[in-house]
Design a protein around this motif. Sequence first.
Motif, mmCIF file in Angstrom:
data_model
loop_
_atom_site.group_PDB
_atom_site.id
_atom_site.type_symbol
_atom_site.label_atom_id
_atom_site.label_comp_id
_atom_site.label_asym_id
_atom_site.label_seq_id
_atom_site.Cartn_x
_atom_site.Cartn_y
_atom_site.Cartn_z
ATOM 1 N N MET A 1 57.138 42.601 43.395
ATOM 2 C CA MET A 1 56.547 41.370 42.862
ATOM 3 C C MET A 1 55.150 41.182 43.464
ATOM 4 O O MET A 1 54.989 41.167 44.667
ATOM 5 N N LYS A 2 54.149 41.066 42.570
ATOM 6 C CA LYS A 2 52.764 40.951 43.048
ATOM 7 C C LYS A 2 52.219 39.548 42.778
ATOM 8 O O LYS A 2 52.308 39.049 41.666
ATOM 9 N N ILE A 3 51.687 38.914 43.816
ATOM 10 C CA ILE A 3 51.032 37.607 43.643
ATOM 11 C C ILE A 3 49.570 37.741 44.033
ATOM 12 O O ILE A 3 49.243 38.192 45.140
ATOM 13 N N LEU A 4 48.707 37.387 43.099
ATOM 14 C CA LEU A 4 47.260 37.510 43.272
ATOM 15 C C LEU A 4 46.656 36.119 43.434
ATOM 16 O O LEU A 4 46.875 35.236 42.603
ATOM 17 N N ALA A 5 45.891 35.925 44.507
ATOM 18 C CA ALA A 5 45.183 34.650 44.691
ATOM 19 C C ALA A 5 43.704 34.880 44.428
ATOM 20 O O ALA A 5 43.131 35.887 44.868
ATOM 21 N N ILE A 6 43.098 33.955 43.696
ATOM 22 C CA ILE A 6 41.680 34.075 43.356
ATOM 23 C C ILE A 6 40.931 32.897 43.952
ATOM 24 O O ILE A 6 41.227 31.738 43.634
ATOM 25 N N ASN A 7 39.986 33.200 44.838
ATOM 26 C CA ASN A 7 39.222 32.144 45.502
ATOM 27 C C ASN A 7 37.870 31.944 44.825
ATOM 28 O O ASN A 7 37.038 32.843 44.795
ATOM 29 N N GLY A 8 37.678 30.727 44.294
ATOM 30 C CA GLY A 8 36.422 30.413 43.613
ATOM 31 C C GLY A 8 35.372 29.794 44.525
ATOM 32 O O GLY A 8 34.294 29.408 44.069
ATOM 33 N N SER A 9 35.681 29.695 45.836
ATOM 34 C CA SER A 9 34.688 29.118 46.740
ATOM 35 C C SER A 9 33.459 30.015 46.812
ATOM 36 O O SER A 9 33.580 31.239 46.769
ATOM 37 N N HIS A 10 32.307 29.399 46.965
ATOM 38 C CA HIS A 10 31.087 30.189 47.144
ATOM 39 C C HIS A 10 30.947 30.615 48.607
ATOM 40 O O HIS A 10 29.998 31.295 48.965
ATOM 41 N N ARG A 11 31.926 30.179 49.432
ATOM 42 C CA ARG A 11 31.955 30.581 50.840
ATOM 43 C C ARG A 11 33.234 31.362 51.087
ATOM 44 O O ARG A 11 34.336 30.804 51.092
ATOM 45 N N LYS A 12 33.037 32.649 51.327
ATOM 46 C CA LYS A 12 34.189 33.535 51.548
ATOM 47 C C LYS A 12 34.888 33.186 52.869
ATOM 48 O O LYS A 12 34.217 32.922 53.870
ATOM 49 N N ALA A 76 49.513 41.401 37.993
ATOM 50 C CA ALA A 76 50.203 40.428 38.854
ATOM 51 C C ALA A 76 51.288 39.686 38.085
ATOM 52 O O ALA A 76 51.165 39.446 36.883
ATOM 53 N N GLU A 77 52.345 39.319 38.819
ATOM 54 C CA GLU A 77 53.374 38.447 38.210
ATOM 55 C C GLU A 77 53.103 36.984 38.532
ATOM 56 O O GLU A 77 53.563 36.088 37.842
ATOM 57 N N GLY A 78 52.360 36.773 39.614
ATOM 58 C CA GLY A 78 51.987 35.412 40.009
ATOM 59 C C GLY A 78 50.485 35.328 40.250
ATOM 60 O O GLY A 78 49.894 36.269 40.789
ATOM 61 N N ILE A 79 49.883 34.216 39.838
ATOM 62 C CA ILE A 79 48.431 34.029 39.999
ATOM 63 C C ILE A 79 48.193 32.645 40.618
ATOM 64 O O ILE A 79 48.645 31.629 40.074
ATOM 65 N N VAL A 80 47.514 32.619 41.773
ATOM 66 C CA VAL A 80 47.164 31.340 42.409
ATOM 67 C C VAL A 80 45.650 31.179 42.332
ATOM 68 O O VAL A 80 44.914 32.041 42.810
ATOM 69 N N LEU A 81 45.212 30.095 41.712
ATOM 70 C CA LEU A 81 43.778 29.821 41.653
ATOM 71 C C LEU A 81 43.423 28.815 42.730
ATOM 72 O O LEU A 81 44.115 27.803 42.901
ATOM 73 N N THR A 92 31.134 26.872 40.197
ATOM 74 C CA THR A 92 30.509 27.700 39.155
ATOM 75 C C THR A 92 31.188 29.066 39.069
ATOM 76 O O THR A 92 31.437 29.579 37.979
ATOM 77 N N LEU A 93 31.513 29.632 40.229
ATOM 78 C CA LEU A 93 32.173 30.950 40.219
ATOM 79 C C LEU A 93 33.523 30.894 39.522
ATOM 80 O O LEU A 93 33.883 31.791 38.757
ATOM 81 N N MET A 94 34.290 29.835 39.809
ATOM 82 C CA MET A 94 35.618 29.713 39.186
ATOM 83 C C MET A 94 35.486 29.513 37.682
ATOM 84 O O MET A 94 36.211 30.116 36.891
ATOM 85 N N LYS A 95 34.538 28.653 37.271
ATOM 86 C CA LYS A 95 34.376 28.382 35.839
ATOM 87 C C LYS A 95 33.907 29.632 35.097
ATOM 88 O O LYS A 95 34.374 29.928 33.988
ATOM 89 N N ASN A 96 33.013 30.381 35.730
ATOM 90 C CA ASN A 96 32.533 31.619 35.118
ATOM 91 C C ASN A 96 33.679 32.621 34.954
ATOM 92 O O ASN A 96 33.838 33.255 33.907
ATOM 93 N N PHE A 97 34.523 32.718 35.984
ATOM 94 C CA PHE A 97 35.714 33.575 35.907
ATOM 95 C C PHE A 97 36.597 33.137 34.737
ATOM 96 O O PHE A 97 37.055 33.960 33.934
ATOM 97 N N GLY A 116 52.037 30.626 37.754
ATOM 98 C CA GLY A 116 50.749 30.268 38.345
ATOM 99 C C GLY A 116 50.797 28.980 39.130
ATOM 100 O O GLY A 116 51.722 28.167 38.999
ATOM 101 N N ALA A 117 49.787 28.802 39.960
ATOM 102 C CA ALA A 117 49.631 27.557 40.720
ATOM 103 C C ALA A 117 48.156 27.393 41.062
ATOM 104 O O ALA A 117 47.405 28.366 41.067
ATOM 105 N N ALA A 118 47.784 26.144 41.338
ATOM 106 C CA ALA A 118 46.385 25.876 41.680
ATOM 107 C C ALA A 118 46.318 25.082 42.977
ATOM 108 O O ALA A 118 47.194 24.258 43.258
#
Length: 207
Positions: A1-12, A76-81, A92-97, A116-118
């Motif tokens: 089971m793969k869960i992918l998190a996507i970070n839209g912050s402009h600060r890593k 991925a089976e799970g996606i966390v934004l 802006t990065l998240m919206k562009n994605f 999914g979850a946010a």
Amino acid sequence: MKILAINGSHRKGKNTAALLRTVLEEAAAQGATTELLELTDYNIKLCTSCNKCLGKPQCSITDDDMVIVGEKLLAAEGIVLGSPVYWSNVTTLMKNFMDRTRYLHMTQNLLAGKVGAAITNAGLRHGGQEPTLRIMDYFMQAHGIHVVDSRDPAGPLTYAGVTGSLMEDFKEDKVIWRRNATDDELTVASCKQIGRTMVKLIQQLNG
Ligand SMILES: Cc1cc2nc3c(=O)[nH]c(=O)nc-3n(C[C@H](O)[C@H](O)[C@H](O)COP(=O)(O)O)c2cc1C
């Protein structure tokens, strides 16, 4: 089971990344394989609104990193934004994605059935967390993703979404700031609950 998190912050690696890591660590403890993707590491061009994706599930832009991100989403089976609040909105990065995932949605919902979850966090206590969270929820719902919240069925009633703030309190005319969004126990507990709920739902859906 793969869960992918996507970070839209402009600060890593800052507050939003820490909250996403909290979700992923709990999911990993329940047996999931996890990945944190920082959008700042990826070159994703702006959607040109060429509308090619209206006819086939493809994007006309093929010379940027959205190809890689799209493959990760599909695998991925799970996606966390995760996005910090920028002007009561996602970054802006998240919206562009989001815009660039249109090819996964227009002819058929290729992400449908995933879980999914946010999560979000802001400087202020009431800094626009709710609209920001809803924008990510609506986005995932449009993709046919099953969006979970942070309610612990066995725990006390709290707010159902994962929000955080750096503003902790206001006393004697002074704002008391947290050093990190993870200093808020409720935010951390909500992140952990999201991780557990996602794994449980993915297991249920996979039979
Ligand atoms: C351009 C910009 C807009 C922001 N807008 C808001 C806002 O509307 N409300 C708020 O409370 N905080 C706002 N903030 C503060 C961030 O949400 C806050 O610092 C957050 O913790 C940053 O997350 P990060 O550490 O993952 O980058 C804004 C920050 C930036 C850079």
